[in-house]
Design a protein around this motif. Structure first.
Motif, PDB file in Angstrom:
ATOM      1  N   ASN A   1       0.829  -1.207   0.000  1.00  0.00           N
ATOM      2  CA  ASN A   1       0.000   0.000   0.000  1.00  0.00           C
ATOM      3  C   ASN A   1       0.863   1.258   0.000  1.00  0.00           C
ATOM      4  N   TRP A   2       2.098   1.148   0.509  1.00  0.00           N
ATOM      5  CA  TRP A   2       3.052   2.254   0.478  1.00  0.00           C
ATOM      6  C   TRP A   2       3.986   2.016  -0.703  1.00  0.00           C
ATOM      7  N   VAL A   3       3.512   2.398  -1.891  1.00  0.00           N
ATOM      8  CA  VAL A   3       4.180   2.010  -3.139  1.00  0.00           C
ATOM      9  C   VAL A   3       5.596   2.554  -3.229  1.00  0.00           C
ATOM     10  N   SER A   4       5.779   3.837  -2.950  1.00  0.00           N
ATOM     11  CA  SER A   4       7.074   4.480  -3.196  1.00  0.00           C
ATOM     12  C   SER A   4       8.183   3.975  -2.282  1.00  0.00           C
ATOM     13  N   THR A   5       7.815   3.434  -1.109  1.00  0.00           N
ATOM     14  CA  THR A   5       8.843   2.976  -0.167  1.00  0.00           C
ATOM     15  C   THR A   5       8.721   1.487   0.136  1.00  0.00           C
ATOM     16  N   PHE A   6       7.997   0.760  -0.708  1.00  0.00           N
ATOM     17  CA  PHE A   6       7.714  -0.651  -0.459  1.00  0.00           C
ATOM     18  C   PHE A   6       8.995  -1.463  -0.287  1.00  0.00           C
ATOM     19  N   ALA A   7       9.181  -2.064   0.899  1.00  0.00           N
ATOM     20  CA  ALA A   7      10.317  -2.955   1.204  1.00  0.00           C
ATOM     21  C   ALA A   7      11.665  -2.273   0.927  1.00  0.00           C
ATOM     22  N   LYS A   8      11.705  -0.962   1.048  1.00  0.00           N
ATOM     23  CA  LYS A   8      12.894  -0.193   0.697  1.00  0.00           C
ATOM     24  C   LYS A   8      14.117  -0.574   1.521  1.00  0.00           C
ATOM     25  N   VAL A   9      13.969  -0.738   2.830  1.00  0.00           N
ATOM     26  CA  VAL A   9      15.121  -0.967   3.702  1.00  0.00           C
ATOM     27  C   VAL A   9      15.730  -2.346   3.460  1.00  0.00           C
ATOM     28  N   GLY A  10      14.874  -3.362   3.271  1.00  0.00           N
ATOM     29  CA  GLY A  10      15.394  -4.695   2.976  1.00  0.00           C
ATOM     30  C   GLY A  10      16.218  -4.711   1.704  1.00  0.00           C
ATOM     31  N   ARG A  11      15.738  -4.038   0.672  1.00  0.00           N
ATOM     32  CA  ARG A  11      16.493  -3.949  -0.588  1.00  0.00           C
ATOM     33  C   ARG A  11      17.807  -3.198  -0.364  1.00  0.00           C
ATOM     34  N   GLN A  12      17.752  -2.167   0.473  1.00  0.00           N
ATOM     35  CA  GLN A  12      18.944  -1.375   0.773  1.00  0.00           C
ATOM     36  C   GLN A  12      20.019  -2.241   1.440  1.00  0.00           C
ATOM     37  N   VAL A  13      19.610  -3.074   2.387  1.00  0.00           N
ATOM     38  CA  VAL A  13      20.550  -3.968   3.060  1.00  0.00           C
ATOM     39  C   VAL A  13      21.098  -5.007   2.081  1.00  0.00           C
ATOM     40  N   ASP A  14      20.223  -5.530   1.221  1.00  0.00           N
ATOM     41  CA  ASP A  14      20.652  -6.507   0.219  1.00  0.00           C
ATOM     42  C   ASP A  14      21.751  -5.928  -0.675  1.00  0.00           C
ATOM     43  N   ASP A  15      21.531  -4.696  -1.129  1.00  0.00           N
ATOM     44  CA  ASP A  15      22.520  -4.025  -1.980  1.00  0.00           C
ATOM     45  C   ASP A  15      23.814  -3.749  -1.214  1.00  0.00           C
ATOM     46  N   ALA A  16      23.693  -3.314   0.044  1.00  0.00           N
ATOM     47  CA  ALA A  16      24.876  -2.983   0.846  1.00  0.00           C
ATOM     48  C   ALA A  16      25.737  -4.223   1.104  1.00  0.00           C
ATOM     49  N   PHE A  17      25.109  -5.347   1.429  1.00  0.00           N
ATOM     50  CA  PHE A  17      25.869  -6.574   1.676  1.00  0.00           C
ATOM     51  C   PHE A  17      26.635  -7.012   0.433  1.00  0.00           C
ATOM     52  N   ALA A  18      25.972  -6.924  -0.724  1.00  0.00           N
ATOM     53  CA  ALA A  18      26.636  -7.323  -1.976  1.00  0.00           C
ATOM     54  C   ALA A  18      27.827  -6.415  -2.273  1.00  0.00           C
ATOM     55  N   ARG A  19      27.648  -5.111  -2.049  1.00  0.00           N
ATOM     56  CA  ARG A  19      28.745  -4.165  -2.320  1.00  0.00           C
ATOM     57  C   ARG A  19      29.864  -4.280  -1.298  1.00  0.00           C
ATOM     58  N   CYS A  20      29.561  -4.892  -0.159  1.00  0.00           N
ATOM     59  CA  CYS A  20      30.605  -5.127   0.850  1.00  0.00           C
ATOM     60  C   CYS A  20      31.318  -6.457   0.628  1.00  0.00           C
ATOM     61  N   GLY A  21      31.041  -7.105  -0.501  1.00  0.00           N
ATOM     62  CA  GLY A  21      31.803  -8.291  -0.877  1.00  0.00           C
ATOM     63  C   GLY A  21      31.164  -9.616  -0.548  1.00  0.00           C
ATOM     64  N   ALA A  22      29.989  -9.640   0.093  1.00  0.00           N
ATOM     65  CA  ALA A  22      29.343 -10.905   0.430  1.00  0.00           C
ATOM     66  C   ALA A  22      28.711 -11.532  -0.805  1.00  0.00           C
ATOM     67  N   GLY A  23      28.657 -12.856  -0.831  1.00  0.00           N
ATOM     68  CA  GLY A  23      28.057 -13.563  -1.955  1.00  0.00           C
ATOM     69  C   GLY A  23      26.570 -13.763  -1.733  1.00  0.00           C
ATOM     70  N   GLN A  24      25.762 -13.369  -2.708  1.00  0.00           N
ATOM     71  CA  GLN A  24      24.304 -13.455  -2.595  1.00  0.00           C
ATOM     72  C   GLN A  24      23.849 -14.867  -2.947  1.00  0.00           C
ATOM     73  N   LEU A  25      23.167 -15.532  -2.026  1.00  0.00           N
ATOM     74  CA  LEU A  25      22.675 -16.882  -2.297  1.00  0.00           C
ATOM     75  C   LEU A  25      21.603 -16.871  -3.377  1.00  0.00           C
ATOM     76  N   PHE A  26      20.720 -15.884  -3.339  1.00  0.00           N
ATOM     77  CA  PHE A  26      19.687 -15.685  -4.355  1.00  0.00           C
ATOM     78  C   PHE A  26      19.140 -14.273  -4.184  1.00  0.00           C
ATOM     79  N   PRO A  27      18.439 -13.739  -5.191  1.00  0.00           N
ATOM     80  CA  PRO A  27      17.991 -12.349  -5.113  1.00  0.00           C
ATOM     81  C   PRO A  27      17.092 -12.086  -3.907  1.00  0.00           C
ATOM     82  N   CYS A  28      17.127 -10.851  -3.456  1.00  0.00           N
ATOM     83  CA  CYS A  28      16.282 -10.412  -2.348  1.00  0.00           C
ATOM     84  C   CYS A  28      14.815 -10.733  -2.648  1.00  0.00           C
ATOM     85  N   GLU A  29      14.152 -11.393  -1.703  1.00  0.00           N
ATOM     86  CA  GLU A  29      12.732 -11.710  -1.867  1.00  0.00           C
ATOM     87  C   GLU A  29      11.923 -10.741  -1.007  1.00  0.00           C
ATOM     88  N   VAL A  30      10.695 -10.444  -1.439  1.00  0.00           N
ATOM     89  CA  VAL A  30       9.858  -9.479  -0.732  1.00  0.00           C
ATOM     90  C   VAL A  30       8.586 -10.161  -0.240  1.00  0.00           C
TER      91      VAL A  30
END
Length: 494
Positions: free
Chosen positions: A324-353
């Motif tokens: 219902n909050w379209v513009s900020t939907f799951a924003k923080v989880g995606r932000q953490v997913d991106d930050a972990f990847a840029r910090c060198g961690a290996g992503q097991l699979f794409p961020c799920e919502v």
């Protein structure tokens, strides 16, 4: 590619061979000719979901069909006799494509296999003299767009958002405005290695299997370490983390669970090589929950500085939000997913919502299955009857019929006037008065377009020093019938 990870991996291998490490260069005609597997994927997609499902042809000579003779010239010997060709029926026919006709298999279009085909077995653009003159342009256009998108993003189908067909036009998918549409998630690629999820089905695929009663699998992690981190405000995320913790223990993981307030990036950096971190992160009005503010800021800062503090670690993120909050939907989880990847961690699979406004329980269960399947060996299944929900409660209460005791009106009024305000105050709530409660939806309740929308105004009690700020939540709690409350109290001997 959104539902077929093995095809995605093959396409990416082909793209990398042609484009090298350049993930942004525009393709040339020579580049497109070097992508035979992508060509097969496009053709198989057109076979399964042809944009034109029916074509018409006018007869110029007599034709025998099923024991009947169709004559040219129409009923009265003039004009045309028109024949409708059902392209989709031909494309899905087991006679021509085998028992797996509805399966996605680009390998069907290998040159040797195509030699034995009927000339009109594959006709997404029609055939013969009336073949669509724009078919080569359309194929080229699709290949250009896909080479640009797939180098930058990993696409995933949205769980619970299946394509719906317009009941008034069976050849047309229902538009998003009417509750349909094609729903995809775009996950930005950090590098080429992010792509290969060949043996791990998406949450959408797992949900489909579960709906068809495919047994939920059990796993043996053989003592692997799993570190669960959760960030949330109102208990939902914490309960999910606890449920994941219990399931992980049963699957022989060596598991720890902490809130974001208890963890720093430096702690994660100290984990052993290959350690796995599972993050469950909620979003509130575009902001992190209060127990995750510092953790998210620290992770984002490390990512912006390009510090590979998580190199050698692996992770998966479940982002929790409300669509219902379209513009900020799951924003923080995606932000953490991106930050972990840029910090060198290996992503097991794409961020799920997991959307609290949709198939929340199903997605969280499917995400757990994806996580365990990525890390543990399958040792069996739980049977075909496991539903998509969390662990059942220990006790069920059933009320109704003659066994239900109705509260006397005087008792109900006494409780309403005295006990309820005291109870709410004990919980930290203030009593407010509803000033307006108007229905603003202009459609009649009997209409298919009717969706109740309320305009409400609530007084803020000054005596309790209550205040309202932008971003505060309004909690609406249903009123339980007094007879049900009294029955519960009797059962609990209160």
């Amino acid at each position: 590619q959104a539902k077929n990870g093995d095809a995605e991996m093959k396409i990416l291998k082909e793209l990398r061979h042609v484009f090298g490490d350049d993930m942004k260069r525009s393709p040339t005609g020579d580049d497109l000719r070097k992508l035979p597997y992508l060509d097969k994927v496009i053709k198989e997609t057109l076979r399964l979901a042809s944009p034109v499902q029916v074509a018409q042809r006018g007869l110029t000579q007599a034709v025998e069909v099923g024991g009947y003779t169709l004559l040219p010239g129409g009923h009265f010997g003039r004009g045309n006799t028109w024949v409708a060709l059902h392209i989709m029926a031909i494309s899905h026919s087991k006679k021509y494509w085998g028992d797996d006709a509805l399966d996605f298999k680009p390998e069907r279009f290998e040159a040797e296999k195509m030699k034995s085909w009927h000339p009109f077995q594959y006709v997404p653009f029609g055939g013969g003299k009336r073949l669509c003159i724009g078919n080569l342009f359309a194929i080229t256009q699709v290949k250009v767009v896909l080479t640009m998108i797939l180098r930058k993003y990993s696409l995933r189908a949205v769980p619970g958002k299946d394509i719906k067909i317009d009941k008034n036009d069976l050849a047309t998918p229902l538009s998003a405005e009417k509750g349909g549409g094609v729903w995809l998630r775009f996950h930005e690629r950090i590098d080429w290695e992010q792509a290969a999820y060949t043996d791990r089905p998406s949450a959408a695929a797992l949900m489909g299997a579960m709906k068809e009663k495919e047994p939920c699998k059990t796993f043996d992690a053989k003592g692997q370490e799993l570190h669960i981190i959760w960030g949330g405000e109102f208990g939902t995320t914490k309960k999910l983390a606890q449920s994941l913790h219990d399931a992980a223990k049963k699957s022989n993981f060596k598991v720890t669970t902490s809130s974001c307030a208890e963890v720093k990036m430096a702690d994660l950096a100290e984990l052993q090589e290959g350690a796995v971190v599972a993050v469950l992160m909620a979003t509130y009005n575009g902001h992190p929950p209060s127990n995750a503010v510092n953790f998210v800021a620290e992770a984002t800062s490390a990512a912006e500085k390009g510090e590979p503090v998580l190199k050698g670690k692996r992770f998966a993120v479940l982002a929790i939000g409300n669509s219902n909050w379209v513009s900020t939907f799951a924003k923080v989880g995606r932000q953490v997913d991106d930050a972990f990847a840029r910090c060198g961690a290996g992503q097991l699979f794409p961020c799920e919502v997991a959307d609290k406004n949709s198939t929340f329980s199903q997605v969280t269960m499917a995400w757990r299955q994806m996580l365990f399947q990525s890390l543990g060996s399958v040792v069996g299944n739980t049977g075909g009857d496991e539903e998509l929900h969390h662990e059942p409660p220990a006790t069920y209460l059933k009320f109704g019929g003659d066994a239900t005791v109705a509260a006397e009106p005087e008792k109900a009024a006494e409780w309403r006037d005295s006990a309820r305000p005291a109870f709410l105050k004990h919980l930290g709530y203030s009593s407010c008065k509803i000033l307006r409660n108007d229905e603003v939806c202009g459609e009649p309740p009997s209409s298919d377009a009717y969706k109740s929308v309320k305009h409400m105004e609530v007084s803020v009690p000054c005596s309790d020093h209550a205040a309202y700020e932008c971003g505060d939540h309004l909690e609406v709690v249903p009123m339980n019938p007094p007879n049900v409350i009294e029955s519960v109290c009797k059962f609990l001997k209160i």
